[in-house]
Design a protein around this motif. Structure first.
Motif, short mmCIF file in Angstrom:
data_model
loop_
_atom_site.label_atom_id
_atom_site.label_comp_id
_atom_site.label_asym_id
_atom_site.label_seq_id
_atom_site.Cartn_x
_atom_site.Cartn_y
_atom_site.Cartn_z
N VAL B 30 -2.28 -9.67 0.85
CA VAL B 30 -2.69 -7.89 0.68
C VAL B 30 -4.14 -7.68 1.63
O VAL B 30 -3.73 -6.39 2.10
N SER B 31 -4.23 -8.36 1.32
CA SER B 31 -5.95 -8.13 2.23
C SER B 31 -6.03 -8.23 3.91
O SER B 31 -5.80 -6.66 4.64
N GLU B 32 -4.77 -9.04 4.52
CA GLU B 32 -4.45 -8.82 5.66
C GLU B 32 -3.73 -7.96 6.61
O GLU B 32 -3.82 -7.37 6.84
N ILE B 33 -3.07 -7.27 5.67
CA ILE B 33 -2.18 -6.08 5.54
C ILE B 33 -3.31 -5.06 6.10
O ILE B 33 -3.12 -4.13 7.03
N ALA B 34 -4.00 -4.88 5.10
CA ALA B 34 -5.11 -3.53 4.68
C ALA B 34 -5.83 -3.79 6.25
O ALA B 34 -5.74 -3.10 6.97
N ALA B 35 -6.58 -4.83 5.77
CA ALA B 35 -7.05 -5.10 7.18
C ALA B 35 -6.48 -5.41 8.60
O ALA B 35 -6.69 -4.21 9.69
N SER B 36 -4.96 -5.09 8.51
CA SER B 36 -3.64 -4.77 10.15
C SER B 36 -4.16 -4.01 10.33
O SER B 36 -3.92 -3.15 11.69
N LEU B 37 -3.86 -3.26 9.54
CA LEU B 37 -3.25 -1.41 9.39
C LEU B 37 -4.48 -0.65 9.66
O LEU B 37 -4.10 0.53 9.85
N GLY B 38 -5.77 -1.20 9.38
CA GLY B 38 -6.73 -0.22 8.73
C GLY B 38 -6.89 0.89 7.61
O GLY B 38 -6.96 2.05 7.45
N LEU B 39 -6.19 -0.36 6.34
CA LEU B 39 -6.26 0.51 5.25
C LEU B 39 -6.73 0.17 3.96
O LEU B 39 -7.48 -0.93 3.91
N ALA B 40 -7.28 1.15 3.85
CA ALA B 40 -8.07 0.82 2.38
C ALA B 40 -7.24 -0.76 1.19
O ALA B 40 -5.54 0.08 1.02
N ARG B 41 -7.84 -1.62 0.38
CA ARG B 41 -6.59 -2.37 -0.23
C ARG B 41 -6.44 -1.88 -1.21
O ARG B 41 -4.72 -2.33 -1.42
N ALA B 42 -6.54 -1.32 -1.59
CA ALA B 42 -6.09 -0.78 -2.46
C ALA B 42 -5.20 0.27 -2.47
O ALA B 42 -3.97 0.52 -2.98
N THR B 43 -5.17 0.42 -1.42
CA THR B 43 -3.87 1.17 -0.73
C THR B 43 -2.42 1.13 -0.06
O THR B 43 -1.66 1.54 -0.63
N ALA B 44 -2.93 -0.50 0.16
CA ALA B 44 -1.73 -1.52 1.31
C ALA B 44 -1.24 -1.64 -0.47
O ALA B 44 -0.40 -2.08 -0.57
N HIS B 45 -1.98 -2.22 -1.28
CA HIS B 45 -1.34 -2.28 -3.01
C HIS B 45 -0.18 -2.12 -3.43
O HIS B 45 0.20 -2.14 -3.36
N GLY B 46 -0.97 -0.55 -3.44
CA GLY B 46 -0.07 0.58 -4.37
C GLY B 46 1.44 0.37 -3.01
O GLY B 46 2.22 0.50 -3.97
N ILE B 47 1.11 0.26 -1.51
CA ILE B 47 2.56 0.68 -1.25
C ILE B 47 3.61 -0.17 -1.17
O ILE B 47 4.53 -0.62 -1.73
N LEU B 48 2.76 -1.98 -1.48
CA LEU B 48 3.16 -2.69 -1.69
C LEU B 48 3.95 -3.69 -2.58
O LEU B 48 5.63 -3.42 -2.51
N ARG B 49 3.11 -3.17 -3.69
CA ARG B 49 4.20 -2.98 -5.03
C ARG B 49 5.41 -1.99 -5.19
O ARG B 49 6.45 -2.64 -5.98
N THR B 50 4.95 -0.86 -4.54
CA THR B 50 6.39 0.10 -4.55
C THR B 50 7.66 -0.31 -3.98
O THR B 50 8.32 -0.42 -4.33
N LEU B 51 6.77 -1.21 -2.29
CA LEU B 51 8.24 -1.51 -1.86
C LEU B 51 8.87 -3.17 -2.47
O LEU B 51 9.79 -3.55 -2.79
N GLN B 52 7.94 -3.47 -3.26
CA GLN B 52 8.71 -4.75 -4.55
C GLN B 52 9.58 -4.10 -5.54
O GLN B 52 9.90 -5.19 -5.76
#
Lengths: 503, 258
Positions: B30-52
């Motif tokens: 999740v940190s790698e994804i957040a860093a790659s896209l310039g997103l807050a970690r919590a934001t990336a996590h929320g989107i990933l959980r939904t996609l999951q």
């Protein structure tokens, strides 16, 4: 007038469920909670009895809340439970002594070997209707008494109590250490190896054989009778029935007449045939067991064919092999091919139960060629359940002298049309699913409702039973014979796989 | 709609996460994804959980890292196995048959027709044959009309091939069918009165999966005089039973709003 309901608790191997039924036998609410399976060593399976009790404390009020019902509206509570699983607990503290030892646990196999070799072992089956096997309660109790320092003395003093799960729940519901009622029902007692199948009382010779002190045993009571009112969780509600889960399913399927049979397809599968008020001894590997006893009426007996692994094989196919994502997908995969391609799977994961009772057998897949795909394996998985049913039905016909005319089925696997058709094909009789698939819970509710007069009589219950689906045999008799012969040859190849220790 | 809204930011971000995972560099945390896209970690996590949740990404149990999910590979095919659908619906179908006193069927679309995937007998213990596996015409049955109403593509394809007549009351005119489908979408249920078999009527409602996608239809069928009032309209209590049962299955399948 305020509507009244009957509550049932189905304390199963993997979860505890609580349901409310209305007068038409229709499901009104359902709550469920799984408990942890402990596997401390190969072959050992344990449950935390305290966790199971806490789950019931939680889901029973939830089931009431879901339907907007107060305890005063509950006419009676019936309990169905996983059978043979054994709990020992301290009468004074209410704490279990170690974890409950589950029916699948095979830790007693060496002890069972020793006991079976004794010269007086022959009287056991005659006296209690069961073979000596790891499956039943008495060897487990003996093992715990032998392997827990000081436990035997406490048990002899009556400080430590034994019970199957319904005993444990009733003791807790009626106050636990503060005056809890220590009872079991006659169907559960018939699975211990300690009850005389004719007198329905604990048998001194059996107690001596297994060296289990009488002081730790619960009082044996009929399956339906108002035992007491609950003092906890459901205060004031009458506890009016207890049955082993398979016996509850027999009751829920309204198999009240001799010759009526049902098979419940779950983790394992259990075929029970009502044989009337006389116990029928088996010479073909079936168990003689109590079907139910209504209040002070004579007990109704059953012949039982127990199959250890059916749905569990599908679970293994999903979790162990990862070939499907969910259990129902086995049917989709199996339908991708025309037949089994010559492949057979015999799931003797912990030996074979009825009609073989071979604890040293282990599972096999035979007939593998490069032609075989996962579709053929999926077929073989489903067919294993069909053929195991056939073997048990053959034994039942031979023991009872009757030919089964139709099979009533229930349980989760009845949603699988391919399997149900296959069972009808290999048995050559119609297979019938009733409208209420939750027959274990319904049976416990029926028994409790009957005890308190919520339902008037067995005929009234029978009228609630309706056919939801029926499968008719359509297999060519020649093919049936060839396939059955292949299956039996596959079964023979599982025998004697585990060598006796030291050889 | 009065105005056309702009792009939805979270969907753009979700698409970016899927593209990132599809680049073939294996699993990402999740940190790698957040860093790659310039997103807050919590934001990336929320989107990933939904996609999951919808099966588009999967999380490795041991490492906790994410990869593309199997559902993406099967986007075109039905995402819900019909045997799984039956297994999840069986208790509610039984309850519907018990309440209504009529036979229950569940159907899914198959090549422009309705495949019967589950059938519960009418609870009167008369001799009835299991119809699982039967194919029904979509435009002449309540089950089929529900499926057409919520799948514009299937409806258009059927209108092109023509509407076969099964009885005097079968809808055979394209415009009439289109109007009927609009009405079904508005009401949330469909009926069939002697349109397929003379003397028979049926009521059906949609079964919805995650996100509201219609994955099947569930309904009752039986004699016109039992299902309909004297004016030939389905009895409201029966319609309510059917809609409640279909909603209960939908809830179990993860459709939150229905």
């Amino acid at each position: 007038m305020v509507e009244r309901y009957v509550m049932s608790v189905d304390q199963g191997t993997t979860s505890t469920r609580c349901m409310l039924f209305d007068h038409g036998g229709r499901l009104v609410s359902v709550t469920q909670r799984e408990h942890k399976q402990h596997f401390p060593r190969p072959g050992w399976v344990e449950h935390d009895a305290m966790e199971i009790w806490k789950n019931l404390e939680r889901i029973a009020p939830e089931a009431l809340a879901q339907a907007g019902v107060v305890p005063e509206q509950v006419a009676a509570l019936g309990i169905a439970n996983q059978r043979e699983t054994s709990v020992l607990w301290d009468r004074h503290t209410g704490r279990p002594v170690g974890r409950a030892v589950v029916w699948q646990d095979t830790r007693t196999d060496a002890l069972v070997g020793e006991l079976s070799a004794r010269p007086d072992a022959d009287m056991i089956r005659e006296r209690c209707g069961l073979p000596i096997a790891t499956y039943f309660s008495a060897p487990r109790v003996r093992w715990l008494l032998d392997n827990t320092p000081g436990l035997r003395e406490r048990a002899e003093r009556g400080d430590v109590l034994f019970g199957t799960i319904e005993s444990w729940l009733i003791w807790n519901l009626t106050g636990g250490p503060k005056g809890g009622l220590h009872i079991t029902d006659v169907t559960n007692a018939s699975r211990t190896l300690l009850m005389n199948i004719t007198t329905l009382a604990w048998d001194d010779d059996l107690l001596a054989f297994f060296d289990v002190p009488r002081a730790m045993l619960p009082e044996i009571r009929p399956s339906t009778e108002t035992y007491a009112r609950a003092s906890r969780v459901l205060p004031g509600v009458r506890i009016a029935a207890a049955l082993g889960d398979q016996q509850a399913a027999l009751f829920g399927q309204t198999c009240f007449a001799p010759g009526e049979a049902k098979c419940t397809y779950g983790t394992g599968s259990f075929l029970l045939l009502n044989t009337g008020t006389e116990p029928v001894p088996s010479t073909h590997g079936l168990l003689t067991t109590v079907g139910y006893q209504i209040a002070d009426e004579p007990a109704v007996y059953a012949l039982e064919g127990s199959i250890a692994i059916t749905g569990a094989l599908v679970q293994w196919f999903r979790d162990g092999l990862g070939l499907i994502a969910s259990a129902p997908e086995i049917e989709t995969l199996a339908r991708s091919v025309e037949d089994n391609g010559g492949c057979y799977i015999v799931p003797a994961f912990s030996g074979l139960f009825a009609p073989y009772w071979r604890s040293e057998a282990r599972g096999i897949i035979v007939g593998l060629t490069s032609y075989i795909t996962k579709g053929h394996l999926a077929r073989a998985v489903l067919e294993a359940t069909g053929w195991q049913t056939r073997e048990v039905v053959d034994a039942m016909n031979a023991d009872s002298g009757l030919a089964l005319k139709a099979l009533k089925v229930d349980g989760g696997m009845t949603a699988d049309n391919l399997l149900m058709q296959f069972i009808s094909d290999v048995l050559d009789v119609p297979v019938i699913r009733p409208m209420a698939a939750e027959t274990v819970s319904l049976g416990a509710a029926y028994a409790a409702g009957l005890a308190v007069g919520y339902w008037a009589d067995l005929e009234g219950l029978r009228r609630n039973w309706h056919r939801a689906a029926q499968w008719l045999p359509s297999m060519d008799p020649g093919r049936r014979e060839t396939e059955y012969d292949n299956w039996r040859r596959a079964v023979e190849r599982t025998f004697d796989w585990i060598k006796p220790a030291g050889k | 709609m009065a105005c056309v809204p702009g792009p939805v930011q979270s969907i753009e971000r979700a698409a970016a996460i899927l593209r990132l995972l599809a680049r073939g560099s294996g699993r990402l945390g999740v940190s790698e994804i957040a860093a790659s896209l310039g997103l807050a970690r919590a934001t990336a996590h929320g989107i990933l959980r939904t996609l999951q949740g919808v099966g588009f990404v999967e999380q490795d149990e041991e490492s906790g890292k994410y990869q593309l999910g199997a559902a993406l590979l099967h986007l075109g095919t039905s995402y819900l196995d019909v045997n799984e659908l039956r297994s999840r619906a069986i208790n509610w179908a039984d309850a519907l048959a018990a309440r209504s006193g009529e036979a229950v069927r569940i159907g899914t679309p198959l090549d422009g027709r309705v495949l019967v995937v589950h059938h519960v007998f009418r609870p009167d213990d008369t001799l009835q044959a299991l119809e699982v596996g039967a194919l029904l015409p979509a435009h002449a049955t309540a089950l089929g009309k529900v499926l057409l109403a919520f799948d514009a593509g299937a409806a258009a394809a059927l209108l092109e091939t023509g509407l076969e007549s099964f009885s005097r009351r079968t809808i055979t005119h394209p415009r009439e069918l289109s109007r009927a489908l609009v009405e079904i979408r508005e009401m949330g249920w469909a009926s069939e009165v002697e349109e397929f078999t003379v003397g028979e009527a049926a009521v059906a409602a949609p079964i919805r999966g995650q996100g509201g996608l219609v994955v099947g239809a569930m309904g009752i069928s039986g004699a016109v005089e039992r299902l309909c009032d004297p004016r030939g309209r389905p009895k409201p209590t029966l319609v309510t039973y059917v809609r409640d049962a279909a909603r209960a299955v939908s809830r179990d399948l993860g459709a939150s709003r229905w």
